[in-house]
Write an enzyme that holds these catalytic residues in place. Structure first.
Site, PDB file in Angstrom:
ATOM      1  N   ASN A 176      10.829   2.042   2.584  1.00  0.00           N
ATOM      2  CA  ASN A 176      10.206   3.246   2.019  1.00  0.00           C
ATOM      3  C   ASN A 176      10.071   4.271   3.142  1.00  0.00           C
ATOM      4  O   ASN A 176       9.173   4.176   3.967  1.00  0.00           O
ATOM      5  CB  ASN A 176       8.828   2.887   1.443  1.00  0.00           C
ATOM      6  CG  ASN A 176       8.061   4.106   0.962  1.00  0.00           C
ATOM      7  OD1 ASN A 176       8.613   5.203   0.885  1.00  0.00           O
ATOM      8  ND2 ASN A 176       6.784   3.916   0.652  1.00  0.00           N
ATOM      9  N   LYS A 206       9.230   7.271   2.979  1.00  0.00           N
ATOM     10  CA  LYS A 206       8.185   8.285   2.739  1.00  0.00           C
ATOM     11  C   LYS A 206       8.765   9.684   3.015  1.00  0.00           C
ATOM     12  O   LYS A 206       9.949   9.905   2.833  1.00  0.00           O
ATOM     13  CB  LYS A 206       6.941   7.966   3.553  1.00  0.00           C
ATOM     14  CG  LYS A 206       6.494   6.507   3.330  1.00  0.00           C
ATOM     15  CD  LYS A 206       5.123   6.214   3.802  1.00  0.00           C
ATOM     16  CE  LYS A 206       4.808   4.738   3.532  1.00  0.00           C
ATOM     17  NZ  LYS A 206       3.439   4.379   3.860  1.00  0.00           N
ATOM     18  N   HIS A 241       3.074   4.206  -5.907  1.00  0.00           N
ATOM     19  CA  HIS A 241       2.654   3.921  -4.523  1.00  0.00           C
ATOM     20  C   HIS A 241       1.228   4.435  -4.318  1.00  0.00           C
ATOM     21  O   HIS A 241       0.843   5.466  -4.882  1.00  0.00           O
ATOM     22  CB  HIS A 241       3.625   4.602  -3.547  1.00  0.00           C
ATOM     23  CG  HIS A 241       3.401   4.175  -2.136  1.00  0.00           C
ATOM     24  ND1 HIS A 241       2.396   4.706  -1.369  1.00  0.00           N
ATOM     25  CD2 HIS A 241       4.028   3.251  -1.370  1.00  0.00           C
ATOM     26  CE1 HIS A 241       2.428   4.119  -0.172  1.00  0.00           C
ATOM     27  NE2 HIS A 241       3.404   3.240  -0.152  1.00  0.00           N
ATOM     28  N   GLU A 285      -0.113   6.040  -2.032  1.00  0.00           N
ATOM     29  CA  GLU A 285      -0.204   7.438  -1.564  1.00  0.00           C
ATOM     30  C   GLU A 285      -0.062   8.401  -2.738  1.00  0.00           C
ATOM     31  O   GLU A 285      -0.707   9.455  -2.770  1.00  0.00           O
ATOM     32  CB  GLU A 285       0.864   7.697  -0.487  1.00  0.00           C
ATOM     33  CG  GLU A 285       0.472   7.060   0.840  1.00  0.00           C
ATOM     34  CD  GLU A 285       1.632   6.617   1.707  1.00  0.00           C
ATOM     35  OE1 GLU A 285       2.770   7.079   1.507  1.00  0.00           O
ATOM     36  OE2 GLU A 285       1.403   5.773   2.597  1.00  0.00           O
ATOM     37  N   GLU A 298       0.621  -4.054  -2.184  1.00  0.00           N
ATOM     38  CA  GLU A 298       0.398  -3.292  -0.961  1.00  0.00           C
ATOM     39  C   GLU A 298      -1.087  -2.970  -0.825  1.00  0.00           C
ATOM     40  O   GLU A 298      -1.556  -1.952  -1.348  1.00  0.00           O
ATOM     41  CB  GLU A 298       1.194  -1.983  -1.007  1.00  0.00           C
ATOM     42  CG  GLU A 298       2.688  -2.184  -1.067  1.00  0.00           C
ATOM     43  CD  GLU A 298       3.436  -1.011  -0.443  1.00  0.00           C
ATOM     44  OE1 GLU A 298       4.277  -1.271   0.419  1.00  0.00           O
ATOM     45  OE2 GLU A 298       3.144   0.140  -0.783  1.00  0.00           O
ATOM     46  N   GLY A 310       0.269   1.414   6.906  1.00  0.00           N
ATOM     47  CA  GLY A 310       0.327   2.356   8.017  1.00  0.00           C
ATOM     48  C   GLY A 310      -0.792   2.181   9.036  1.00  0.00           C
ATOM     49  O   GLY A 310      -0.979   3.021   9.907  1.00  0.00           O
ATOM     50  N   SER A 333       2.250  -2.626   6.787  1.00  0.00           N
ATOM     51  CA  SER A 333       2.441  -2.955   8.203  1.00  0.00           C
ATOM     52  C   SER A 333       3.305  -4.192   8.409  1.00  0.00           C
ATOM     53  O   SER A 333       3.083  -4.967   9.344  1.00  0.00           O
ATOM     54  CB  SER A 333       1.093  -3.104   8.921  1.00  0.00           C
ATOM     55  OG  SER A 333       0.378  -1.890   8.854  1.00  0.00           O
TER      56      SER A 333
HETATM   57  P1  PGA Z   1       3.847   0.579   6.209  1.00  0.00           P
HETATM   58  O1  PGA Z   1       4.001   1.198   4.735  1.00  0.00           O
HETATM   59  O2  PGA Z   1       4.890  -0.504   6.324  1.00  0.00           O
HETATM   60  O3  PGA Z   1       4.073   1.718   7.117  1.00  0.00           O
HETATM   61  O4  PGA Z   1       2.450   0.023   6.272  1.00  0.00           O
HETATM   62  C1  PGA Z   1       4.315   0.402   3.629  1.00  0.00           C
HETATM   63  C2  PGA Z   1       4.355   1.236   2.384  1.00  0.00           C
HETATM   64  O5  PGA Z   1       3.516   2.140   2.258  1.00  0.00           O
HETATM   65  O6  PGA Z   1       5.205   1.024   1.502  1.00  0.00           O
END
Ligand code: PGA
Length: 259
Positions: free
Chosen positions: A10, A12, A100, A102, A175, A181, A221
């Site tokens: 992903n 982003k 997601h 976000e 998630e 993140g 992460s």
């Molecule tokens: P990250 O993000 O691996 O940077 O924690 C995962 C995601 O949001 O899909």
């Protein structure tokens, strides 16, 4: 039933077209084609990078899919700023991330929006774009101890109005928001607990056989250092990778951990 793992990157809101072409080419250069027999791999760049990334992969005949990060459920019309499923199909998307955290938090996407997207994506049986349905609790919900119920409700809401024939094409990604993140990965036991609970919810909705075939990913992460332990869990069938998917070597090392 053995499930083929899926490693999805992903990206982003990262990478211009030129940067996306470079990263896709770097991944393509180190990806070995026989890995595709054992693991499905997808990259999910921003909309504007989808076609350039797909072009690189097609030119190299690299068996990596592309996926979108979002979609709108109506096929066309007066929906300024939105992208439709036919548009994603035209580019050659095989996957689409839906719901997601976000999007839920920053863009106020509701469970109902997520459900509309999931149903629209699953409606096409001929050439489905597999939704990667994201669920996961905040730190407050985790600390309260109600995270299993919270995630169960998110899964039920996302799949409302679908049946097992639709649902078999879906992927679910657990998630936990507190792990995204932040560098604070869920432990393999924490991730396995919730991924198993998600499968139990899917079994309740669609029957055990269908649930056994649906891939449940972990995201938050995940990196080349922790992927192997997470992927060794019986109910974790792959990863949705954010930060570590922006470096070709890290992303490919996670793919290798799934072989
Ligand atoms: P990250 O993000 O691996 O940077 O924690 C995962 C995601 O949001 O899909």
């Amino acid at each position: 039933m053995a499930r083929k793992p899926l490693i999805a990157g992903n990206w982003k809101m990262n990478n211009t077209i030129a940067q996306a072409v470079v990263l896709t080419q770097e991944i393509s250069n180190i990806f070995e084609s026989d890995w595709a027999d054992t693991v499905d791999v997808a990259i999910c760049p921003p909309f504007v990078d989808l076609k350039p990334a797909k072009t690189v992969l097609e030119f190299d005949k690299t068996k990596i899919s592309i996926g979108a990060q979002n979609v709108y459920w109506e096929p066309s019309g007066a929906f300024t700023g939105e992208i439709s499923i036919p548009m994603l199909k035209d580019i050659g998307c095989d996957y689409c991330i839906v719901g997601h955290s976000e999007r839920r938090t920053l863009f106020h996407e509701t469970n109902e929006d997520v459900n509309n997207k999931v149903r629209a994506l699953l409606a096409d049986k001929v050439q489905p774009i597999h939704p990667i349905v994201c669920v996961g609790e905040s730190l407050a919900v985790r600390d309260e101890g109600t995270y299993i119920d919270f995630v169960d409700a998110q899964v039920r809401a996302a799949f409302a109005g679908t049946d097992e024939i639709d649902a078999k094409d879906a992927v679910v990604a657990y998630e936990p928001i507190w792990a995204i993140g932040t560098g604070r990965t869920a432990t393999p036991d924490q991730a396995q607990e919730v991924c198993a609970a998600i499968r139990a919810t899917l079994a309740d909705l669609f029957g055990a056989e269908c649930a056994e075939g649906i891939r449940v990913l972990y995201g938050g992460s995940m990196n080349e250092g922790n992927a192997e332990m997470l992927l060794a869990q019986p109910d974790i069938d792959g990863g949705l990778i954010g930060g570590a998917s922006l470096k070709a070597a890290s992303f490919v090392d996670i793919v290798k951990a799934a072989l």
